[in-house]
Design a protein around this motif. Structure first.
Motif: not given
Length: 270
Positions: A152-157, A165-171
Protein backbone atom coordinates in the motif's frame (compact mmCIF):
# COMPACT_ATOMS: atom_id res chain seq x y z
CA UNK A 1 -1.31 -9.53 16.69
CA UNK A 2 -4.67 -7.80 16.79
CA UNK A 3 -6.31 -10.72 18.57
CA UNK A 4 -3.85 -10.70 21.42
CA UNK A 5 -2.40 -7.29 22.07
CA UNK A 6 -4.11 -4.34 20.43
CA UNK A 7 -6.65 -3.43 23.06
CA UNK A 8 -4.26 -4.25 25.86
CA UNK A 9 -1.88 -1.62 24.52
CA UNK A 10 -4.38 1.06 23.52
CA UNK A 11 -3.60 2.68 26.85
CA UNK A 12 -0.38 3.72 25.13
CA UNK A 13 -2.37 5.58 22.47
CA UNK A 14 -1.05 8.93 23.69
CA UNK A 15 2.61 8.05 23.31
CA UNK A 16 4.52 9.59 20.43
CA UNK A 17 7.41 7.47 19.27
CA UNK A 18 9.08 6.78 15.95
CA UNK A 19 11.83 4.73 14.38
CA UNK A 20 14.20 5.22 11.48
CA UNK A 21 12.48 2.41 9.62
CA UNK A 22 9.16 4.22 9.74
CA UNK A 23 10.46 7.24 7.84
CA UNK A 24 12.12 5.30 5.02
CA UNK A 25 10.72 6.18 1.62
CA UNK A 26 8.82 9.24 2.86
CA UNK A 27 8.89 11.99 0.23
CA UNK A 28 7.71 15.57 0.67
CA UNK A 29 5.46 16.75 -2.18
CA UNK A 30 6.64 20.32 -2.55
CA UNK A 31 6.75 21.23 -6.24
CA UNK A 32 3.64 21.47 -8.39
CA UNK A 33 4.85 18.46 -10.37
CA UNK A 34 5.22 16.45 -7.17
CA UNK A 35 1.58 17.12 -6.29
CA UNK A 36 0.28 15.98 -9.66
CA UNK A 37 -2.32 13.30 -8.99
CA UNK A 38 -2.37 13.93 -5.23
CA UNK A 39 -4.19 17.26 -5.21
CA UNK A 40 -7.28 15.71 -3.59
CA UNK A 41 -5.36 15.06 -0.37
CA UNK A 42 -5.42 18.12 1.84
CA UNK A 43 -5.05 19.47 5.34
CA UNK A 44 -8.16 19.86 7.45
CA UNK A 45 -7.70 22.97 9.60
CA UNK A 46 -9.77 23.09 12.76
CA UNK A 47 -9.95 26.74 13.75
CA UNK A 48 -7.01 26.86 16.14
CA UNK A 49 -7.53 23.34 17.50
CA UNK A 50 -4.96 21.84 15.16
CA UNK A 51 -5.31 19.89 11.96
CA UNK A 52 -5.80 16.45 10.47
CA UNK A 53 -5.41 14.98 6.99
CA UNK A 54 -8.45 14.56 4.74
CA UNK A 55 -9.26 13.50 1.18
CA UNK A 56 -11.79 14.47 -1.46
CA UNK A 57 -13.91 11.47 -2.44
CA UNK A 58 -16.42 13.57 -4.38
CA UNK A 59 -16.14 17.14 -5.62
CA UNK A 60 -17.85 18.42 -2.46
CA UNK A 61 -17.25 15.53 -0.05
CA UNK A 62 -14.23 15.01 2.20
CA UNK A 63 -13.28 11.88 4.13
CA UNK A 64 -11.41 11.99 7.45
CA UNK A 65 -11.32 10.40 10.92
CA UNK A 66 -14.27 11.06 13.21
CA UNK A 67 -12.12 12.07 16.18
CA UNK A 68 -10.78 14.97 14.11
CA UNK A 69 -14.14 16.72 14.05
CA UNK A 70 -14.75 16.74 17.82
CA UNK A 71 -13.64 19.41 20.23
CA UNK A 72 -12.13 18.92 23.67
CA UNK A 73 -15.64 19.00 25.12
CA UNK A 74 -16.60 15.90 23.14
CA UNK A 75 -19.00 17.85 20.94
CA UNK A 76 -19.00 17.95 17.17
CA UNK A 77 -17.23 21.02 15.84
CA UNK A 78 -19.41 23.57 13.99
CA UNK A 79 -18.99 23.41 10.23
CA UNK A 80 -17.78 27.01 10.06
CA UNK A 81 -14.78 26.05 12.21
CA UNK A 82 -13.51 23.54 9.64
CA UNK A 83 -11.61 24.37 6.45
CA UNK A 84 -10.31 21.91 3.85
CA UNK A 85 -7.16 23.02 2.04
CA UNK A 86 -6.63 20.76 -0.97
CA UNK A 87 -3.03 20.16 -2.00
CA UNK A 88 -1.70 22.60 0.60
CA UNK A 89 2.02 23.12 0.08
CA UNK A 90 4.11 25.75 1.84
CA UNK A 91 1.18 28.01 2.66
CA UNK A 92 -0.54 27.79 -0.73
CA UNK A 93 -3.60 25.57 -1.28
CA UNK A 94 -4.81 24.62 -4.74
CA UNK A 95 -8.33 25.07 -3.39
CA UNK A 96 -9.68 26.13 -0.02
CA UNK A 97 -13.23 25.43 1.08
CA UNK A 98 -15.24 25.91 4.24
CA UNK A 99 -17.28 22.99 5.53
CA UNK A 100 -21.06 23.12 5.23
CA UNK A 101 -22.06 19.85 6.89
CA UNK A 102 -20.17 17.55 9.24
CA UNK A 103 -21.28 13.99 9.94
CA UNK A 104 -19.39 11.59 12.21
CA UNK A 105 -20.44 7.97 12.40
CA UNK A 106 -23.13 7.63 15.08
CA UNK A 107 -21.40 4.60 16.60
CA UNK A 108 -18.21 6.55 17.20
CA UNK A 109 -18.33 7.78 20.79
CA UNK A 110 -16.00 10.74 21.20
CA UNK A 111 -15.58 10.20 24.94
CA UNK A 112 -16.19 6.49 24.86
CA UNK A 113 -13.98 3.66 26.04
CA UNK A 114 -11.18 2.76 23.67
CA UNK A 115 -12.08 -0.41 21.85
CA UNK A 116 -11.89 -2.06 18.45
CA UNK A 117 -15.51 -1.06 17.84
CA UNK A 118 -14.61 2.59 18.40
CA UNK A 119 -11.79 2.39 15.87
CA UNK A 120 -13.88 0.70 13.19
CA UNK A 121 -16.37 3.60 13.40
CA UNK A 122 -13.76 6.38 13.55
CA UNK A 123 -14.93 7.81 10.21
CA UNK A 124 -16.43 11.19 9.27
CA UNK A 125 -17.63 12.90 6.12
CA UNK A 126 -17.57 16.64 5.52
CA UNK A 127 -19.62 18.28 2.81
CA UNK A 128 -18.01 21.43 1.47
CA UNK A 129 -19.93 24.63 0.99
CA UNK A 130 -18.64 24.85 -2.60
CA UNK A 131 -17.38 21.95 -4.72
CA UNK A 132 -13.81 21.73 -5.97
CA UNK A 133 -13.51 21.30 -9.73
CA UNK A 134 -12.03 18.02 -10.92
CA UNK A 135 -9.65 20.09 -13.05
CA UNK A 136 -8.11 21.28 -9.77
CA UNK A 137 -8.33 18.13 -7.65
CA UNK A 138 -9.63 14.82 -8.95
CA UNK A 139 -11.39 12.93 -6.11
CA UNK A 140 -10.21 9.49 -5.11
CA UNK A 141 -12.60 6.55 -4.96
CA UNK A 142 -12.82 3.83 -2.33
CA UNK A 143 -11.52 0.37 -3.03
CA UNK A 144 -14.34 -2.14 -3.15
CA UNK A 145 -13.81 -5.79 -2.32
CA UNK A 146 -11.04 -7.44 -0.35
CA UNK A 147 -8.53 -8.21 -3.11
CA UNK A 148 -5.97 -5.42 -2.74
CA UNK A 149 -2.94 -7.21 -1.32
CA UNK A 150 -0.63 -5.93 1.38
CA UNK A 151 1.48 -3.45 -0.61
CA UNK A 152 0.00 0.00 0.00
CA UNK A 153 0.94 3.69 0.07
CA UNK A 154 0.01 6.67 2.22
CA UNK A 155 -0.12 10.44 1.74
CA UNK A 156 -0.32 12.57 4.87
CA UNK A 157 0.44 15.74 6.77
CA UNK A 158 1.87 15.53 10.28
CA UNK A 159 4.03 17.04 12.97
CA UNK A 160 7.30 18.22 11.47
CA UNK A 161 5.79 18.10 7.97
CA UNK A 162 2.57 20.07 8.33
CA UNK A 163 3.37 22.50 5.50
CA UNK A 164 3.13 20.02 2.65
CA UNK A 165 1.89 16.47 2.12
CA UNK A 166 4.37 13.64 2.28
CA UNK A 167 3.98 10.41 0.38
CA UNK A 168 5.29 7.00 1.31
CA UNK A 169 5.13 5.01 -1.90
CA UNK A 170 5.65 1.61 -0.31
CA UNK A 171 4.45 0.38 3.05
CA UNK A 172 2.41 -2.62 4.06
CA UNK A 173 -0.56 -4.05 5.88
CA UNK A 174 1.16 -6.13 8.54
CA UNK A 175 -1.91 -7.58 10.24
CA UNK A 176 -5.64 -7.87 9.64
CA UNK A 177 -8.38 -8.69 12.07
CA UNK A 178 -11.93 -8.65 10.77
CA UNK A 179 -12.34 -5.12 9.37
CA UNK A 180 -9.28 -3.62 11.11
CA UNK A 181 -5.76 -3.22 9.72
CA UNK A 182 -2.28 -2.68 11.15
CA UNK A 183 0.21 -0.79 8.95
CA UNK A 184 3.94 -0.17 8.98
CA UNK A 185 3.53 3.24 7.29
CA UNK A 186 5.11 6.43 8.63
CA UNK A 187 2.66 8.57 10.62
CA UNK A 188 2.83 11.44 13.09
CA UNK A 189 0.44 13.66 15.06
CA UNK A 190 -1.73 15.31 12.39
CA UNK A 191 -1.82 12.16 10.26
CA UNK A 192 -5.26 11.16 11.52
CA UNK A 193 -7.59 10.71 8.58
CA UNK A 194 -4.73 10.12 6.13
CA UNK A 195 -5.76 7.98 3.16
CA UNK A 196 -4.18 4.57 2.74
CA UNK A 197 -4.14 3.56 -0.92
CA UNK A 198 -4.19 0.21 -2.65
CA UNK A 199 -2.21 -0.33 -5.83
CA UNK A 200 -4.96 -2.21 -7.64
CA UNK A 201 -6.71 -0.84 -10.71
CA UNK A 202 -4.36 1.90 -11.87
CA UNK A 203 -4.79 5.06 -9.81
CA UNK A 204 -4.69 4.43 -6.09
CA UNK A 205 -7.96 3.67 -4.35
CA UNK A 206 -8.58 4.31 -0.67
CA UNK A 207 -8.69 1.14 1.40
CA UNK A 208 -8.56 2.76 4.84
CA UNK A 209 -7.78 5.92 6.78
CA UNK A 210 -5.48 6.30 9.77
CA UNK A 211 -7.35 6.23 13.07
CA UNK A 212 -4.56 5.98 15.63
CA UNK A 213 -1.54 3.95 16.63
CA UNK A 214 -0.29 1.48 19.16
CA UNK A 215 3.25 0.82 20.32
CA UNK A 216 4.84 -2.57 19.71
CA UNK A 217 8.50 -3.28 20.51
CA UNK A 218 9.17 0.45 20.65
CA UNK A 219 7.66 1.11 17.23
CA UNK A 220 4.58 3.06 16.28
CA UNK A 221 2.05 0.81 14.54
CA UNK A 222 -0.71 2.87 12.91
CA UNK A 223 -4.08 1.27 12.33
CA UNK A 224 -7.31 1.89 10.48
CA UNK A 225 -10.56 0.33 9.37
CA UNK A 226 -12.31 -1.02 6.29
CA UNK A 227 -14.31 1.80 4.71
CA UNK A 228 -17.08 0.90 2.23
CA UNK A 229 -19.78 0.05 4.77
CA UNK A 230 -18.93 2.97 7.08
CA UNK A 231 -18.88 5.50 4.25
CA UNK A 232 -22.18 4.20 2.82
CA UNK A 233 -23.78 4.60 6.25
CA UNK A 234 -22.42 8.13 6.57
CA UNK A 235 -23.65 9.15 3.12
CA UNK A 236 -27.16 7.99 4.05
CA UNK A 237 -26.90 9.91 7.33
CA UNK A 238 -25.77 12.99 5.44
CA UNK A 239 -28.76 12.79 3.12
CA UNK A 240 -31.14 12.51 6.06
CA UNK A 241 -29.57 15.51 7.80
CA UNK A 242 -28.94 17.53 4.66
CA UNK A 243 -27.90 21.13 5.26
CA UNK A 244 -28.70 23.87 2.76
CA UNK A 245 -25.98 26.36 1.97
CA UNK A 246 -26.83 29.90 3.08
CA UNK A 247 -27.29 32.54 0.41
CA UNK A 248 -24.23 34.72 -0.19
CA UNK A 249 -20.51 34.14 -0.51
CA UNK A 250 -18.72 31.88 1.93
CA UNK A 251 -16.31 33.44 4.37
CA UNK A 252 -12.87 32.35 3.26
CA UNK A 253 -10.32 31.32 5.84
CA UNK A 254 -6.86 32.34 4.66
CA UNK A 255 -3.63 31.15 6.21
CA UNK A 256 -0.15 31.49 4.85
CA UNK A 257 1.74 29.57 7.50
CA UNK A 258 1.51 26.13 9.03
CA UNK A 259 -1.21 25.55 11.57
CA UNK A 260 -0.27 24.68 15.11
CA UNK A 261 0.34 20.98 15.51
CA UNK A 262 -2.25 19.24 17.64
CA UNK A 263 -2.74 15.95 19.41
CA UNK A 264 -5.64 14.99 17.17
CA UNK A 265 -3.78 11.88 16.14
CA UNK A 266 -2.54 11.17 19.62
CA UNK A 267 -5.61 11.83 21.71
CA UNK A 268 -9.07 12.02 20.12
CA UNK A 269 -10.63 15.38 20.83
CA UNK A 270 -7.39 16.57 22.40
Amino acid sequence: MWRVVIWAVLGLFCLVQSSMAETSGLRRLTQRGDLLGWEAVGRLDLSGLGYCTATLIETDLVLTAAHCVYGKDGKLLPADKITFRAGLSDGVALAERQALQVEAHPKYLANGKRSWDRVRHDVALIRLRDPISTTIADPFILHSGKDFGDDISITSYGRGRSGAPSRQKHCAIVDRYRDLYDFDCSTAPGSSGSPVFSKVGGRGRIVSIISGHRISNGRRIPYGMALPERVAELKAQMRRNRVTAPVGPATAVRQTGGARSSAKFVRPGG
